[in-house]
Structure formats: C-alpha cells, structure tokens
Write an enzyme that holds these catalytic residues in place. Structure first.
Site, PDB file in Angstrom:
ATOM      1  N   GLU A 200      -5.186 -32.347 -15.031  1.00 26.61           N
ATOM      2  CA  GLU A 200      -4.440 -33.581 -15.331  1.00 26.61           C
ATOM      3  C   GLU A 200      -3.701 -33.551 -16.668  1.00 26.61           C
ATOM      4  O   GLU A 200      -4.169 -34.116 -17.666  1.00 26.61           O
ATOM      5  CB  GLU A 200      -5.378 -34.792 -15.291  1.00 26.61           C
ATOM      6  CG  GLU A 200      -6.033 -34.975 -13.945  1.00 26.61           C
ATOM      7  CD  GLU A 200      -6.655 -36.349 -13.763  1.00 26.61           C
ATOM      8  OE1 GLU A 200      -6.782 -37.085 -14.750  1.00 26.61           O
ATOM      9  OE2 GLU A 200      -6.993 -36.681 -12.617  1.00 26.61           O
ATOM     10  N   GLU A 389      -9.728 -34.240  -6.629  1.00 26.70           N
ATOM     11  CA  GLU A 389     -10.472 -35.449  -6.974  1.00 26.70           C
ATOM     12  C   GLU A 389      -9.929 -36.600  -6.135  1.00 26.70           C
ATOM     13  O   GLU A 389      -8.721 -36.723  -5.956  1.00 26.70           O
ATOM     14  CB  GLU A 389     -10.292 -35.845  -8.459  1.00 26.70           C
ATOM     15  CG  GLU A 389     -10.988 -34.939  -9.442  1.00 26.70           C
ATOM     16  CD  GLU A 389     -10.791 -35.369 -10.894  1.00 26.70           C
ATOM     17  OE1 GLU A 389     -10.494 -36.553 -11.171  1.00 26.70           O
ATOM     18  OE2 GLU A 389     -10.929 -34.492 -11.769  1.00 26.70           O
TER      19      GLU A 389
HETATM   20  C1  PNW Z   1      -9.502 -38.436 -13.893  1.00 23.90           C
HETATM   21  N1  PNW Z   1      -5.769 -43.379 -15.980  1.00 23.90           N
HETATM   22  O1  PNW Z   1      -9.153 -39.133 -15.058  1.00 23.90           O
HETATM   23  C2  PNW Z   1     -10.294 -37.270 -14.449  1.00 23.90           C
HETATM   24  O2  PNW Z   1      -9.929 -36.011 -13.970  1.00 23.90           O
HETATM   25  C3  PNW Z   1     -11.778 -37.489 -14.408  1.00 23.90           C
HETATM   26  O3  PNW Z   1     -12.333 -36.784 -15.479  1.00 23.90           O
HETATM   27  C4  PNW Z   1     -12.088 -38.970 -14.440  1.00 23.90           C
HETATM   28  O4  PNW Z   1     -13.425 -39.256 -14.584  1.00 23.90           O
HETATM   29  C5  PNW Z   1     -11.535 -39.536 -13.143  1.00 23.90           C
HETATM   30  O5  PNW Z   1     -10.143 -39.274 -13.017  1.00 23.90           O
HETATM   31  C6  PNW Z   1     -11.740 -41.035 -12.997  1.00 23.90           C
HETATM   32  O6  PNW Z   1     -11.072 -41.705 -14.011  1.00 23.90           O
HETATM   33  C7  PNW Z   1      -8.298 -40.182 -15.179  1.00 23.90           C
HETATM   34  O7  PNW Z   1      -6.134 -44.225 -16.836  1.00 23.90           O
HETATM   35  C8  PNW Z   1      -8.625 -41.124 -16.125  1.00 23.90           C
HETATM   36  O8  PNW Z   1      -4.677 -43.482 -15.404  1.00 23.90           O
HETATM   37  C9  PNW Z   1      -7.787 -42.180 -16.387  1.00 23.90           C
HETATM   38  C10 PNW Z   1      -6.597 -42.279 -15.715  1.00 23.90           C
HETATM   39  C11 PNW Z   1      -6.250 -41.319 -14.758  1.00 23.90           C
HETATM   40  C12 PNW Z   1      -7.106 -40.278 -14.509  1.00 23.90           C
END
Ligand code: PNW
Length: 483
Positions: A200, A389
């Site tokens: 990401e 994911e």
């Molecule tokens: C992903 N947003 O993170 C990550 O790959 C994981 O580590 C995380 O726990 C999971 O999604 C759930 O959040 C994100 O705020 C965290 O847009 C935040 C965002 C997007 C992805």
C-alpha cells in the site's frame, strides 16, 4: 455454531412454511425455471488464506536483537495513536504463532500472508544482518509448511527501521530496501514461493509524509511528497530486481497495492469506459507507473514543477514485469462518464446516508471486488491476481454465551466474495483471496479501537475466540464456494 433459540426456531420454521406455500402455489413451468439453487463455486485450487503484518501482530519489540521501527517511535509519541496504544505486545504472535497456525489450519486455510519486520533482520536498516531476527521467520515458515499452509511474504508493511536516515525522503532508502529484500529472498526462497515487495504505497507515503496520520507523521509540501512517492515505487522496482537476482528460480514476485477502485454507476459501455480511464489516472503516482513503466502524462502535467525528479533507469526498474498483482480492497468509488469534464469522467459524490463499516473510511462497495480485478486485467493484462487483503472492522462484543455475533462482517465478506466469484466466472485470472485479518490487531493510528479479525483477541489475556465470521469462512473454504 450457535444453538437455535426457541424464538429463532419459530422464525425459521415460519419462513420455511412460507417458502413451501409459495413454491406449492407456483405453476409448474415457473418451478422449472427456478430450478435448484446453484452453488457459486470457485475454480478448483483457488487459494483461501488470511493476512497479517509484522508490527500489527508480533509484539516482542525488544527481543532477539530487533531495533525500533518508525512505528515504535511514532506510537510512543504522545497523541499519535488512539489512547497512546503501541505495538509493544500486540497479539504476541512472536510467541503464540504455533497456536495461531493451528487456528488457520482448522479454518482450512492453505495460504497465509505475513510480513517480515525489516528491523529484525537488519536492526539498523543496512549493514550487519541479525541472524536471530531472521530465525523467527525461519521458524514461522517451517511451522506453516509443516501444517500444509503456503507462506506469502511481504517485504515491507510500513515498519521502516528508525535508523534509516530521512526515511522515504531519501533516495538511498530505495536502494537499502532492495538490499534487504534481496537478502531475505536469498534466505527464505527455498521455502517461500511468493513475495510481495511493498504494501500500500499511499499509506506509507501520503498518509505518512503528507497528512501526517501515520509514521513518521510529517506534513510535507507537494514536491517533497511526490519525491517520497517516487522513492517508494523505485524501492518496489529495485526490490523486484533484487528478489529475482537472489531467489531460487521459479520464485514469483508481485506487489500488494491498495489501488483506488472505480465502479461504474450503471453498467453501460460508456460508464465502464469511464472507470477504465479513472483506474489509470486515479492511480497515477503508484500502480499505473508500476504497470506501464511511466507516469501518465496527465499526472506530470498536473504536478508541473512539483513532479518527481526521475533519474535514468528509474522507470525501467519501476516497470519491472510482475508475476502477479496483489490488491488490497476495502472500499471503492462510483464513476460516471461525463463528456463535459476535462478527464471525461466524474467520481460520484457520496450522500451522507452512504453506509460504512465501523471504520468510517470503509464505505461498503461489494462490486469493488469485481472491478478491482476486471479493470487492471483489461488495461494491463497482468498474468495473475490475488486479493491480498479484504475485510472490515466491526464493533465486536463477546456475548453472554462467549460468542461474537459479527453479522455485519459476515454480510460484508459474503457480498465481496460473491463479486469476486463473478470475476472468476468471467475468466479473470484471480488465483486467491487473503482475508484481513486472522486476528484483531494493532490497527495503526486507531490502535486497538478497531477490530478487523475473524478471531476476537482479548488483549489483556491474549485469549483468541473465533467469531461467527470465522465459522462462515471455514464453510466457504470447505465448499470452495460462496455460502
Ligand atoms: C490496510 N485508510 O491499511 C493495511 O494494509 C493493513 O495493515 C490495515 O490493518 C488494513 O488495511 C485495515 O485498515 C489501511 O485510512 C489503513 O484509507 C487505512 C486506510 C487504508 C488502508
């Protein structure tokens, strides 16, 4: 799992009776048309798994020579995470991994996505490797394989060694990443057949260096942020090359990217075409150059003098061909064609009533799991896709009977998996699905306030309790079908 209560039984019985009545009163030809309900089966060999990441589950931050990452520093800085939560202990996966692998096995998972903590292997980011740090991953991988579970390994899931000067602002970090990734590939590729470079881009660049919500919590200007983004995709490209140069032949290399996903508001030719344009332009700093080996003109023009400084050879490395594309999908935007708009499309605004899960950013968009695969496949003809994911937070509580009735998560997952089935049925090369996440864990700036697991974790006792969604997932895996 849950025994039917008397009231529930009565409801079920009434519903059955109603269906029987409706069926009985239908003319014969209508019955023939309805036929037997078809099971939405996935292709044989479809890989079902769960995903996690080092800093979110491991804990043991001072053990066996590990040194701090930027997330240790950030989470220990007042005001940066929910209630000052840190990953010091998290799920204590560093010690409890054997138990958790038994849970995975019980679910029927044949894949597990994990990440390596860079500062366990190279505590200072570069220089001397730390054999004890690598040994944890040796033990983990051996245990997975002994239980018939294939490890899928991410090289970087945000826990950058604190010792690396200037983090992703420095071009040297891209090179340091490649050296680290090559070293890990060399030592693990006898037992790991799939590696992801980075996880990401937008989260460890924009959220970390522009918005300041994630470590290291900076708020830089546009030119500096574009340079950080460039160093991130360069790290990926150099990482692909280094993994290929050091891994056993036959090792597959890809990425885990949360590309922006665009869904047509209506499935007409023109709106679908609009989502295709949006997919290229909406991912201009990240996935598009990774797939095309060049930034889209629209991005470079828009950024003008703030565009990233690119050195000779960078774009070729960035566009290194991949064996597969991994996509992390949680949400998406609707798009419509609009001839009056400069780019030929508009992203639909969301009404305030648009539904979301416990994390407000997870706007519910099940078709995302179809379009996330279809558009990149149509545009870039990638060989293979994984959903690396997909999952959601919900306000889980343990009920009096000791169970977690996470019906909203089951609803979310079932609808997404159904849309992924559509992609598989249409012949798109989707090979597997990793549910985020096996366990409730350290959810970054949200600390322990948001639960994403299909197993509930009591963070005081480390007791795990499979939720209803775990029961649901077990059945999906058993039947290789939507259930
Ligand atoms: C992903 N947003 O993170 C990550 O790959 C994981 O580590 C995380 O726990 C999971 O999604 C759930 O959040 C994100 O705020 C965290 O847009 C935040 C965002 C997007 C992805």
């Amino acid at each position: 799992m849950t025994k039917l209560t008397r009231r529930r039984f009565a409801q079920t019985a009434a519903a059955t009776a109603a269906t029987a009545f409706a069926t009985a009163s239908l003319p014969k030809f209508a019955l023939a048309q309805i036929g037997k309900p078809a099971e939405l089966k996935f292709p044989p060999g479809f890989l079902w798994g769960c995903a996690t990441a080092s800093y979110q589950v491991e804990g043991a931050v001072n053990e066996d020579g590990r040194k701090p990452s930027i997330w240790d520093t950030f989470s220990h800085t007042a005001g940066k995470t929910h209630d000052g939560n840190t990953g010091d202990v998290a799920d204590d996966f560093y010690h409890l991994y054997k138990e958790d692998i038994q849970t995975l096995k019980g679910l029927g998972c044949k894949g597990f996505r994990l990440s390596v903590a860079w500062s366990r292997v190279f505590p200072d980011g570069t220089g001397q490797p730390n054999p004890k740090g690598l040994d944890f991953y040796n033990r983990l991988i051996d245990e997975l394989r002994a239980n018939g579970i294939e490890p899928y390994v991410t090289m970087f899931h945000w826990d950058l060694p604190q010792a690396i000067p200037n983090g992703w602002q420095s071009r040297d970090t891209s090179k340091a990443f490649a050296d680290y990734a090559g070293y890990v590939a060399k030592h693990l590729s006898d037992r790991v057949h799939h590696f992801f470079t980075t996880n990401e881009f937008v989260c460890f660049t924009d959220l970390s260096y522009k918005i300041g919500q994630f470590a290291p919590g900076l708020k830089l200007g546009d030119a500096e942020v574009n340079q950080v983004r460039h160093h991130a995709i360069l790290a990926h490209g150099l990482g692909v090359q280094a993994i290929r140069a050091n891994a056993k032949s036959g090792t597959k290399v890809g990425i885990a990217e949360n590309a922006n996903v665009y869904m047509p508001i209506i499935e007409t030719k023109e709106h679908i075409e609009a989502t295709r344009k949006a997919t290229r332009i909406g991912n201009a700093p990240f996935l598009t150059p990774v797939m095309e080996g060049k930034y889209p003109d629209e991005y470079l023009q828009r950024e003008g003098a703030n565009a990233p400084k690119v050195e000779p050879g960078d774009m070729k490395a960035i566009g290194s061909p991949l064996d597969f594309v991994g996509l992390n999908v949680y949400t998406a935007d609707y798009v419509r064609a609009d001839a009056s708009s400069p780019l030929g499309y508009e992203i639909e605004k969301r009404p305030t009533s648009y539904p979301h899960m416990a994390s407000p950013w997870i706007n519910i968009a099940p078709e995302s799991l179809y379009w996330a695969i279809r558009n990149p496949s149509d545009i870039w003809k990638a060989k293979e896709f994984y959903i690396t994911e997909n999952g959601c937070s919900s306000d889980d509580v343990i009920n009096a009977a000791g169970q977690v009735e996470d019906t909203d998560r089951v609803m979310y997952l079932r609808n997404h998996v159904t849309q992924m089935h559509r992609a598989a049925t249409e012949g798109y090369p989707i090979k597997g699905y990793f549910l985020w996440s096996l366990l409730d864990n350290f959810e970054w700036a949200d600390g322990y306030s948001k639960r994403f697991g299909i197993c509930y974790v009591d963070f005081k006792t480390q007791k795990r309790t499979p939720k209803q969604s775990a029961e649901w997932y077990r059945e999906v895996i058993k039947r290789n079908a939507v259930v």
